[in-house]
Design an enzyme around this catalytic site. Sequence first.
Site, mmCIF file in Angstrom:
data_model
loop_
_atom_site.group_PDB
_atom_site.id
_atom_site.type_symbol
_atom_site.label_atom_id
_atom_site.label_comp_id
_atom_site.label_asym_id
_atom_site.label_seq_id
_atom_site.Cartn_x
_atom_site.Cartn_y
_atom_site.Cartn_z
ATOM 1 N N LYS A 1 -54.459 21.280 -55.761
ATOM 2 C CA LYS A 1 -53.029 21.196 -56.045
ATOM 3 C C LYS A 1 -52.760 21.268 -57.539
ATOM 4 C CE LYS A 1 -50.943 17.562 -57.012
ATOM 5 N NZ LYS A 1 -50.369 16.202 -57.121
ATOM 6 N N CYS B 1 -35.573 13.624 -47.238
ATOM 7 C CA CYS B 1 -36.644 13.476 -46.239
ATOM 8 C C CYS B 1 -37.671 12.479 -46.752
ATOM 9 C CB CYS B 1 -37.278 14.831 -45.949
ATOM 10 S SG CYS B 1 -38.276 14.868 -44.456
ATOM 11 N N CYS C 1 -31.820 11.505 -41.933
ATOM 12 C CA CYS C 1 -31.547 12.657 -41.064
ATOM 13 C C CYS C 1 -30.062 12.868 -40.840
ATOM 14 C CB CYS C 1 -32.259 12.474 -39.720
ATOM 15 S SG CYS C 1 -34.062 12.379 -39.841
ATOM 16 N N CYS D 1 -28.814 15.218 -43.489
ATOM 17 C CA CYS D 1 -29.595 16.443 -43.666
ATOM 18 C C CYS D 1 -28.925 17.584 -42.919
ATOM 19 C CB CYS D 1 -31.027 16.243 -43.176
ATOM 20 S SG CYS D 1 -32.081 17.706 -43.374
ATOM 21 N N CYS E 1 -34.367 20.664 -36.898
ATOM 22 C CA CYS E 1 -35.644 20.008 -37.216
ATOM 23 C C CYS E 1 -36.182 19.309 -35.970
ATOM 24 C CB CYS E 1 -35.453 19.001 -38.346
ATOM 25 S SG CYS E 1 -36.964 18.098 -38.782
#
Length: 452
Positions: free
Chosen positions: A306, A376, A383, A386, A392
């Site tokens: 990463k 998130c 949620c 969102c 989702c």
Amino acid sequence: MQPTEPPASVHSEKTLRAAGGWCAGPELSPPLLDRMSEWRRDSGTSDKNTFVALTDGKCSSESVVTRSGHRTGGRRAAASLSSELAHRRRNVDPVSSVAVKVEAEEARISERRRPSSAPLPAAGCHELLQEASVQPKTETDTLPLTSHSRRRRQLKVEYDMDEGVSPVKTERWEPPDWKKQLRFIREMRSGRDAPVDNMGAEKCYDTDAPEHVRRFQVLVSLMLSSQTKDQVTAAAMQKLRAHGCTVENILSTDDETLGKLIYPVGFWRSKVKYVKLTSAMLQKEFGGDIPDTVEGLVRLPGVGPKMAHLAMDIAWDQVSGIGVDTHVHRISNRLGWLRKLTKNPEETRKALEEWLPRELWSEINWLLVGFGQQVCLPVKPLCSVCLNQHSCPSAHKSSPTKRPKAGSPRSPSPVSSFKAKTEPGQECAVKDERTKESVSAQRRRFKTKINY
């Protein structure tokens, strides 16, 4: 004048059938007959006039009765018949060897069935000469005798080539609604007010420093950001820049002082050791600069895939892969952007790079990191606010609560639990609790459990 028929004792059936005419001399010797049979068997033909060429020079004293009935010398008759045979063979179309062998076999069978001592009339000679002018039977006119007497025709097997047919192309897998979900995430991240936008690795280096120093500071900020919030990483990098965040200064600083500068980043003791080892390796092998490849970056102590991909993007402005941290790993699994659930960020990186277009690899990291910091969340994601809550697959599914450790204030004491089990009538009260309590009381109890 008609020719006189010679006595029957002079002729044999084999001689007549083979020569196709009358032999005026004595009967042919057995060796000559054997030679005639061998020649017929080897040549594979049943033409009766060919015996003239075989007996040429062997029966010169004999005379042959021609079609007109006149007697001629054996040698002259053989020459005339052989030339006539050659002329006929040129005019007759060639037939397959299979038909010729079948006719020869028929001649042998007829010879066995007919007695050899039986006399042949004069008309038979004329018929045999007529048969010599007839073309051999074709393959369709003969009956198959045995598997050994016929030769199988070789068949040529041809396969059709599939020209113009391209191989089946397998479509690349991709999530069904990923474009719509990505558009909503961009809309929710349009404010760019997440911690990663103001305190990420792109904001932690000194813009006035030389290029190789800026690249080194980007690498150090990425090493410190592992399992650490961006606010803590930014504060540690600010102290390091004030001290002098260069390869030479890091090597000249003792471990205790360096630890105080980067504290309280996560695992700060290990990171002190990694930063010192990396600085020494960069000075020795790369002249104080950082490697410009992913393979060279991951060789450095404390640098993973990463950090390597993010360093290539920020320091060298080259997109080599997707930088996947805990936020990208979590959100990708929640949105269903992976064919199957992954267990670690490296598996998530490989799964995302299989279908996500390369032009989005650089953008996807800061988009999902900021989205994970604001909406998130790891625990209790928002949620309800969102835009992807309807597409989702993990929407409105609260994260499982962690069990409190033993001895913590939230864990039940063993005495109270023992009393609850031993008090008389307690079990009946627990069973009837759901029926007696109101709906509002049940919701309060559920919220209390979730908070714990």
